[in-house]
Design a protein around this motif. Sequence first.
Motif, PDB file in Angstrom:
ATOM      1  N   UNK A 130      -8.782  60.765 -29.006  1.00 53.16           N
ATOM      2  CA  UNK A 130      -9.059  59.799 -27.947  1.00 53.16           C
ATOM      3  C   UNK A 130      -8.864  58.408 -28.534  1.00 53.16           C
ATOM      4  N   UNK A 131      -8.017  57.614 -27.920  1.00 48.90           N
ATOM      5  CA  UNK A 131      -7.722  56.312 -28.534  1.00 48.90           C
ATOM      6  C   UNK A 131      -8.886  55.347 -28.390  1.00 48.90           C
ATOM      7  N   UNK A 132      -9.096  54.568 -29.414  1.00 47.68           N
ATOM      8  CA  UNK A 132     -10.117  53.528 -29.272  1.00 47.68           C
ATOM      9  C   UNK A 132      -9.457  52.293 -28.671  1.00 47.68           C
ATOM     10  N   UNK A 133     -10.251  51.554 -27.969  1.00 43.59           N
ATOM     11  CA  UNK A 133      -9.738  50.397 -27.230  1.00 43.59           C
ATOM     12  C   UNK A 133     -10.680  49.230 -27.432  1.00 43.59           C
ATOM     13  N   UNK A 134     -10.119  48.066 -27.425  1.00 43.50           N
ATOM     14  CA  UNK A 134     -10.994  46.908 -27.532  1.00 43.50           C
ATOM     15  C   UNK A 134     -10.530  45.762 -26.647  1.00 43.50           C
ATOM     16  N   UNK A 135     -11.403  44.865 -26.427  1.00 48.10           N
ATOM     17  CA  UNK A 135     -11.107  43.720 -25.576  1.00 48.10           C
ATOM     18  C   UNK A 135     -12.045  42.583 -25.961  1.00 48.10           C
ATOM     19  N   UNK A 136     -11.756  41.395 -25.508  1.00 48.93           N
ATOM     20  CA  UNK A 136     -12.683  40.289 -25.773  1.00 48.93           C
ATOM     21  C   UNK A 136     -14.066  40.596 -25.221  1.00 48.93           C
ATOM     22  N   UNK A 137     -15.045  40.218 -25.950  1.00 48.73           N
ATOM     23  CA  UNK A 137     -16.404  40.547 -25.532  1.00 48.73           C
ATOM     24  C   UNK A 137     -16.994  39.425 -24.700  1.00 48.73           C
ATOM     25  N   UNK A 138     -17.483  39.783 -23.563  1.00 48.27           N
ATOM     26  CA  UNK A 138     -18.179  38.826 -22.697  1.00 48.27           C
ATOM     27  C   UNK A 138     -19.668  39.120 -22.742  1.00 48.27           C
ATOM     28  N   UNK A 139     -20.454  38.118 -22.904  1.00 46.48           N
ATOM     29  CA  UNK A 139     -21.902  38.336 -22.980  1.00 46.48           C
ATOM     30  C   UNK A 139     -22.491  38.629 -21.608  1.00 46.48           C
ATOM     31  N   UNK A 140     -23.558  39.385 -21.637  1.00 46.87           N
ATOM     32  CA  UNK A 140     -24.212  39.827 -20.413  1.00 46.87           C
ATOM     33  C   UNK A 140     -24.063  41.324 -20.294  1.00 46.87           C
ATOM     34  N   UNK A 141     -25.166  41.989 -20.106  1.00 42.36           N
ATOM     35  CA  UNK A 141     -25.148  43.446 -20.098  1.00 42.36           C
ATOM     36  C   UNK A 141     -24.155  44.009 -19.094  1.00 42.36           C
ATOM     37  N   UNK A 142     -24.181  43.473 -17.901  1.00 48.09           N
ATOM     38  CA  UNK A 142     -23.319  44.039 -16.860  1.00 48.09           C
ATOM     39  C   UNK A 142     -21.853  43.864 -17.216  1.00 48.09           C
ATOM     40  N   UNK A 143     -21.531  42.765 -17.809  1.00 46.97           N
ATOM     41  CA  UNK A 143     -20.138  42.544 -18.189  1.00 46.97           C
ATOM     42  C   UNK A 143     -19.725  43.491 -19.303  1.00 46.97           C
ATOM     43  N   UNK A 144     -20.607  43.678 -20.229  1.00 39.77           N
ATOM     44  CA  UNK A 144     -20.284  44.598 -21.321  1.00 39.77           C
ATOM     45  C   UNK A 144     -20.110  46.003 -20.768  1.00 39.77           C
ATOM     46  N   UNK A 145     -20.983  46.353 -19.871  1.00 39.84           N
ATOM     47  CA  UNK A 145     -20.872  47.688 -19.266  1.00 39.84           C
ATOM     48  C   UNK A 145     -19.557  47.840 -18.509  1.00 39.84           C
ATOM     49  N   UNK A 146     -19.254  46.839 -17.787  1.00 38.37           N
ATOM     50  CA  UNK A 146     -18.027  46.877 -17.000  1.00 38.37           C
ATOM     51  C   UNK A 146     -16.804  46.974 -17.907  1.00 38.37           C
TER      52      UNK A 146
END
Length: 710
Positions: free
Chosen positions: A379-395
């Motif tokens: 399963x490939x790992x993926x990353x993106x810029x991190x936005x603060x705030x729980x809901x944003x991280x979850x999204x």
Amino acid sequence: MPVAKPESSDSRVIAHVDMDCFYVQVEQRKQPQLRGLPTAVVQYNEWKGGALIAVSYEARKFGVKRSMRGAEAKEVCPQIQLVQVPVARGKADLNGYRSAGSEVVSILSRRGRCERASIDEVYLDLTDAAETMLAENPPQSLEKIDEEALKSHILGLNNEDGSDIKENVRNWINRHSADHRDKLLACGILIVAELRMQVLKETEFTCSAGIAHNKMLAKLASGMNKPSQQTVVPSSSVNGLLNTLPIRKMKQLGGKLGISLQTDMGVNTVGDLLQFPEEKLQERYGVNTGTWLWNIARGISGEAVEGRLLPKSHGSGKTFTGPRALKTVPAVQHWLNQLCEELSERLCSDLDQNKRMAHTLTLHARAYKSSDSDSQKKFPSKSCPLRYGTAKIQEDAFNLFQAGLREYIGFYGVKTQGNHYSGWGITSLSVSASKIVPIPSGTCSIAKYFHGQSTSHFSSMQPLDNVNGEAMLLLPPGVHSGSECYSEVNSPKAEVDFPKEESWTEDTVPELDLQEQKDLSSSLSKTQDGFTQDISPSLLSACLEQSQNKQESDITKDEGQFKSEYNKERKGKRVKDKGTPSILELFKSYNPYPFGSSFSQELKKTAEGTDARLTIGLESKGHSLAEQSEVGKEKPMHCSSSGYGRDEGDGRREAWSYSIDEIDPSVIDELPPEIQDEIKAWVHPHKWRPNNTVRRGCKISHYFSPTKKS
DNA sequence: ACGGATTCCACT
DNA sequence: TAGTGGAAT
């Protein structure tokens, strides 16, 4: 892969401190009645009594081992006390151990540079402290030597029968005939003994330590006499120690490389390595690893102790074994939400306590595919810029997961919109936050921070019409409202279907002025995937205000945590910027400035003193920089790696330092002379680098040479 | 059916 | 860069 760091006549004093069965000690401190009893820490009690992750020394006597199940442990040691790891959100919660580890680090960092190697291990560079002691207060002058120091184990010190061991140790420490290196180690013994006693007194934890001339030997030594003892490796005993040492016991050789050494080369002890010329080892294992092997066979290891008290990343994960594998998207989403909640909470504390922000969010998963032939596929790992705030991280994490899943099942599976079993199962999930950098303070770092991290700040810096509309929207919930950083929950639970690609690309990009877009869109924030970093200055301010309210009184204390933090440079890379917005503008825009006392004063001073010159035009500056950069690629990196630098050695305080090769020279030139000087002083004059890495030495002197940029 | 949960590093 | 893999505790 291991990398060689050459050294010559290494007279450092390095200690490795290792907490004894740390998790057990933490639990025993919580429940003192468990002290002295055979105890183990166990997680997930449901199945076979859970898995042991830490075992007390009393329990080890019964043959209880890590990787036993609780039930097995009970068999060999019926009296064993099993303590469960705390659980939060359905997963192990290690925060108690983390903060206990921090307690220890804050004590161990008192006498020299300190590197947090893991949750329960640190390296110390005590060279300066030892040299000082030798010069001012040598062991020979002491009428009394600590009992704890006398219990040290000194490799190679032969204890003839009938001789008083402690007396031997005392003599070794006081020996007049000793060479300089041994005398330094003798001082190391005393210092480490004292530190360990302080740790015990202040935290109730015992630890073991190794003291030697480099990290490798110190690490080896710390494990030789446990618990609650210390071991010294004089250089005269190095060969004897390594000669018979099984190769797999060496750090880095416990895995495949060690196996290969044994089976392919017939190397069973470190001593066996000595017969191979460096070239042979390089042939077989590559130049770096080859040289590294050649060196360690001789007890040579030049790795510096990095001054780093804080972790470089945070992660939260869970495995779902066998039948518990997650087979539906909503199930995955549920667990992702739990993991993200924890992660967000930890990021918030980190921001709060350490004034740092993470910049990358990564999702890892493991999966199986029962249907297909290639069920081995990762399963490939993926990353993106991190936005603060729980809901944003979850999204974002959920989106990363779906991106990974699509790749993993490779189309066609898309039909089964979510809830239906489509032949896959997720056996482990984790989210992590990395690229954690201190929130910049002081002059150019501010500008650079905004410039490197955010597109949206340009819009919010523009005419006021943008500010309220956009910046507010960009604020993560729970941040701008002050103290409810932790209360943020729930992402929309509806979207179980695969989202359309667009949903997380275009419409999250804040609008930019056309000119700004032209200037910046190619270089900032937008990633391949179209992700956008939406940390705005207002967000930053809000976060800081929030944390400052909570922590105002702690700021000075916290700064101590940052000595030498992030002084580690990024290899051979240099930040290229397209320009730096005026610091003054930033000042005007964000008032009152949310930093704590010392910062803002420094900042104001700087700003006032440099009024005119600090107004650096975006265009002109960008051009001059572009011309200047040797490499043609115009790809400004994020501004990373700045830090508080209360330098251990020179006692400077409350300064933010950039990694040398990340400082934009043209920006420095714009600063007032005294600041310039200070920045130049941050250049650590000597730091050994691995022989393989191209160094920055010449570059730096180039950067700091009197070349005029404007 | 992997001891988990983390963290860090080097390579590409 | 982002992504992979290895190693350690």
